[in-house]
Design a protein around this motif. Sequence first.
Motif, PDB file in Angstrom:
ATOM      1  N   PHE A 261       0.805  -1.207   0.000  1.00 23.79           N
ATOM      2  CA  PHE A 261       0.000   0.000   0.000  1.00 23.79           C
ATOM      3  C   PHE A 261       0.846   1.268   0.000  1.00 23.79           C
ATOM      4  O   PHE A 261       0.418   2.298  -0.490  1.00 23.79           O
ATOM      5  CB  PHE A 261      -0.970  -0.008   1.187  1.00 23.79           C
ATOM      6  N   GLU A 262       2.048   1.198   0.576  1.00 22.35           N
ATOM      7  CA  GLU A 262       2.913   2.374   0.581  1.00 22.35           C
ATOM      8  C   GLU A 262       3.378   2.723  -0.828  1.00 22.35           C
ATOM      9  O   GLU A 262       3.640   3.880  -1.143  1.00 22.35           O
ATOM     10  CB  GLU A 262       4.124   2.130   1.482  1.00 22.35           C
ATOM     11  N   LYS A 263       3.503   1.715  -1.696  1.00 20.30           N
ATOM     12  CA  LYS A 263       3.902   1.983  -3.074  1.00 20.30           C
ATOM     13  C   LYS A 263       2.868   2.812  -3.808  1.00 20.30           C
ATOM     14  O   LYS A 263       3.184   3.550  -4.721  1.00 20.30           O
ATOM     15  CB  LYS A 263       4.118   0.666  -3.827  1.00 20.30           C
ATOM     16  N   GLY A 264       1.636   2.667  -3.386  1.00 14.11           N
ATOM     17  CA  GLY A 264       0.558   3.381  -4.054  1.00 14.11           C
ATOM     18  C   GLY A 264       0.063   2.623  -5.266  1.00 14.11           C
ATOM     19  O   GLY A 264       0.830   1.974  -5.975  1.00 14.11           O
ATOM     20  N   ILE A 265      -1.228   2.665  -5.496  1.00 16.83           N
ATOM     21  CA  ILE A 265      -1.834   1.987  -6.642  1.00 16.83           C
ATOM     22  C   ILE A 265      -2.239   3.063  -7.637  1.00 16.83           C
ATOM     23  O   ILE A 265      -3.166   3.831  -7.402  1.00 16.83           O
ATOM     24  CB  ILE A 265      -3.036   1.147  -6.204  1.00 16.83           C
ATOM     25  N   LYS A 266      -1.547   3.132  -8.749  1.00 14.54           N
ATOM     26  CA  LYS A 266      -1.783   4.192  -9.724  1.00 14.54           C
ATOM     27  C   LYS A 266      -2.720   3.757 -10.851  1.00 14.54           C
ATOM     28  O   LYS A 266      -3.321   4.590 -11.515  1.00 14.54           O
ATOM     29  CB  LYS A 266      -0.450   4.642 -10.324  1.00 14.54           C
ATOM     30  N   SER A 267      -2.825   2.446 -11.104  1.00 17.12           N
ATOM     31  CA  SER A 267      -3.688   1.979 -12.190  1.00 17.12           C
ATOM     32  C   SER A 267      -4.062   0.521 -11.939  1.00 17.12           C
ATOM     33  O   SER A 267      -3.441  -0.155 -11.109  1.00 17.12           O
ATOM     34  CB  SER A 267      -2.997   2.131 -13.548  1.00 17.12           C
ATOM     35  N   TYR A 268      -5.067   0.044 -12.663  1.00 16.88           N
ATOM     36  CA  TYR A 268      -5.501  -1.345 -12.510  1.00 16.88           C
ATOM     37  C   TYR A 268      -6.225  -1.786 -13.777  1.00 16.88           C
ATOM     38  O   TYR A 268      -6.708  -0.979 -14.570  1.00 16.88           O
ATOM     39  CB  TYR A 268      -6.391  -1.511 -11.280  1.00 16.88           C
ATOM     40  N   MET A 269      -6.289  -3.101 -13.965  1.00 21.10           N
ATOM     41  CA  MET A 269      -6.925  -3.680 -15.136  1.00 21.10           C
ATOM     42  C   MET A 269      -7.655  -4.945 -14.699  1.00 21.10           C
ATOM     43  O   MET A 269      -7.085  -5.783 -13.991  1.00 21.10           O
ATOM     44  CB  MET A 269      -5.882  -4.003 -16.209  1.00 21.10           C
ATOM     45  N   CYS A 270      -8.922  -5.086 -15.089  1.00 21.36           N
ATOM     46  CA  CYS A 270      -9.736  -6.204 -14.631  1.00 21.36           C
ATOM     47  C   CYS A 270     -10.107  -7.140 -15.778  1.00 21.36           C
ATOM     48  O   CYS A 270     -10.253  -6.711 -16.923  1.00 21.36           O
ATOM     49  CB  CYS A 270     -10.997  -5.693 -13.937  1.00 21.36           C
ATOM     50  N   PHE A 271     -10.283  -8.430 -15.426  1.00 14.77           N
ATOM     51  CA  PHE A 271     -10.521  -9.487 -16.392  1.00 14.77           C
ATOM     52  C   PHE A 271     -11.693 -10.350 -15.941  1.00 14.77           C
ATOM     53  O   PHE A 271     -12.164 -10.254 -14.811  1.00 14.77           O
ATOM     54  CB  PHE A 271      -9.274 -10.369 -16.529  1.00 14.77           C
ATOM     55  N   PHE A 272     -12.129 -11.237 -16.829  1.00 16.73           N
ATOM     56  CA  PHE A 272     -13.111 -12.227 -16.422  1.00 16.73           C
ATOM     57  C   PHE A 272     -12.524 -13.030 -15.263  1.00 16.73           C
ATOM     58  O   PHE A 272     -11.324 -13.310 -15.236  1.00 16.73           O
ATOM     59  CB  PHE A 272     -13.466 -13.150 -17.588  1.00 16.73           C
ATOM     60  N   PRO A 273     -13.328 -13.407 -14.282  1.00 20.54           N
ATOM     61  CA  PRO A 273     -12.790 -13.978 -13.039  1.00 20.54           C
ATOM     62  C   PRO A 273     -12.112 -15.337 -13.226  1.00 20.54           C
ATOM     63  O   PRO A 273     -12.520 -16.148 -14.051  1.00 20.54           O
ATOM     64  CB  PRO A 273     -14.034 -14.104 -12.150  1.00 20.54           C
ATOM     65  N   VAL A 274     -11.078 -15.552 -12.433  1.00 20.90           N
ATOM     66  CA  VAL A 274     -10.407 -16.851 -12.349  1.00 20.90           C
ATOM     67  C   VAL A 274     -10.288 -17.222 -10.874  1.00 20.90           C
ATOM     68  O   VAL A 274     -10.405 -16.370  -9.996  1.00 20.90           O
ATOM     69  CB  VAL A 274      -9.011 -16.841 -12.995  1.00 20.90           C
ATOM     70  N   GLY A 275     -10.048 -18.498 -10.603  1.00 22.13           N
ATOM     71  CA  GLY A 275      -9.906 -18.944  -9.227  1.00 22.13           C
ATOM     72  C   GLY A 275     -11.238 -19.342  -8.619  1.00 22.13           C
ATOM     73  O   GLY A 275     -12.306 -19.174  -9.214  1.00 22.13           O
ATOM     74  N   ILE A 276     -11.180 -19.874  -7.417  1.00 22.05           N
ATOM     75  CA  ILE A 276     -12.356 -20.375  -6.718  1.00 22.05           C
ATOM     76  C   ILE A 276     -12.715 -19.417  -5.594  1.00 22.05           C
ATOM     77  O   ILE A 276     -11.889 -19.132  -4.714  1.00 22.05           O
ATOM     78  CB  ILE A 276     -12.094 -21.781  -6.157  1.00 22.05           C
ATOM     79  N   PRO A 277     -13.934 -18.894  -5.572  1.00 16.51           N
ATOM     80  CA  PRO A 277     -14.309 -17.907  -4.548  1.00 16.51           C
ATOM     81  C   PRO A 277     -14.469 -18.534  -3.178  1.00 16.51           C
ATOM     82  O   PRO A 277     -14.860 -19.692  -3.046  1.00 16.51           O
ATOM     83  CB  PRO A 277     -15.640 -17.361  -5.072  1.00 16.51           C
ATOM     84  N   THR A 278     -14.166 -17.757  -2.157  1.00 13.97           N
ATOM     85  CA  THR A 278     -14.373 -18.188  -0.775  1.00 13.97           C
ATOM     86  C   THR A 278     -15.567 -17.488  -0.142  1.00 13.97           C
ATOM     87  O   THR A 278     -15.953 -17.837   0.971  1.00 13.97           O
ATOM     88  CB  THR A 278     -13.120 -17.895   0.071  1.00 13.97           C
ATOM     89  N   ALA A 279     -16.123 -16.491  -0.806  1.00 17.76           N
ATOM     90  CA  ALA A 279     -17.267 -15.746  -0.260  1.00 17.76           C
ATOM     91  C   ALA A 279     -18.144 -15.260  -1.410  1.00 17.76           C
ATOM     92  O   ALA A 279     -17.656 -14.976  -2.501  1.00 17.76           O
ATOM     93  CB  ALA A 279     -16.786 -14.558   0.577  1.00 17.76           C
ATOM     94  N   VAL A 280     -19.453 -15.153  -1.164  1.00 16.96           N
ATOM     95  CA  VAL A 280     -20.376 -14.690  -2.191  1.00 16.96           C
ATOM     96  C   VAL A 280     -20.206 -13.191  -2.411  1.00 16.96           C
ATOM     97  O   VAL A 280     -19.682 -12.473  -1.558  1.00 16.96           O
ATOM     98  CB  VAL A 280     -21.847 -14.979  -1.795  1.00 16.96           C
ATOM     99  N   ARG A 281     -20.656 -12.727  -3.568  1.00 17.58           N
ATOM    100  CA  ARG A 281     -20.592 -11.304  -3.882  1.00 17.58           C
ATOM    101  C   ARG A 281     -21.445 -10.492  -2.917  1.00 17.58           C
ATOM    102  O   ARG A 281     -22.492 -10.946  -2.443  1.00 17.58           O
ATOM    103  CB  ARG A 281     -21.055 -11.065  -5.317  1.00 17.58           C
TER     104      ARG A 281
END
Length: 303
Positions: A261-281
């Motif tokens: 978090f100290e690095k800071g998040i300047k940008s992001y890119m999202c995709f169709f989901p992968v992986g197995i969820p542990t909690a509902v939306r």
Amino acid sequence: MQMLYFISLLIPLFTPTTALPSGPDPPVQARPPSGTVDHLNAYCQMSLYNDGHRSGESWSGWPLSYSIDDKDVFNYDAGLNNQCVNIFELNPRLTNAISSFVVTGWCECEFFGRLECQEPLFAAFNREDGSLWDRKSGYYNPDDTIESYRCWYTQREQDFDFCTVTWQGVDPWSFREVHQAKQVVWETGPRWQDVIERRDIGECRTLPDKDSEEWQAISSIVINGCTCNLYSEENCVGEGLGSFGNSGNVIVKDDFSPVFFEKGIKSYMCFFPVGIPTAVRTDFDIGGKPGMPPEVRMGWVRD
């Protein structure tokens, strides 16, 4: 129906931590390569076990091939796509002995009760089942019956409507001087939600007013329904900070990693989901449209 879909996938697994791969296809493989897998990213990955919950005799590998390059390349081998594979060719001890499995990534796999992909049993997409013996329905029980399988590349775009990325910032007055150093008090702060529709998949995005003081620190990010790469650089370049999220709910908190978090998040890119969820939306309102998740601390909303 959407909530029922996500509830049906509630089987614990780690949150993705590596960047989503993208790139050219690899050389053709005669058989799916085996090896140690992590089930954390978009590569098509499979693990088969003759005992429950990832134990016993096993086989793990990449049904649609993989990358041995240092770069993140999604290696989709057309020669392996939809190819029938008999279990004894992977590990003879698993034939008619599989009791649990994991399938993750941008692929779907169908399992069969006979050789050469005859007698279909079930299909799986981003799913884990640690006890096939509990799946008996009438005379049907898939435990110790699987003899072959086939996998094909898919991102299941038809299941995707929207996802949300909700940011919790810090109030400007939460900054204070402590021993001549600027410290942050994690109190109620600004929040902002990005609704990502199908046309936005793979698009580099950024926070509004990201250079203003209240966004210089982020206390949490709530991702619902997709997997996102986070970057400390503009324009989604560089190695990135990792990938997080799946078809359910994932909360990335400030205590995940102080350096992160100290690095800071300047940008992001999202995709169709992968992986197995542990909690509902948690981002649906009464009408099934995007809503602010309750995990975000109540505060003023940035438009």
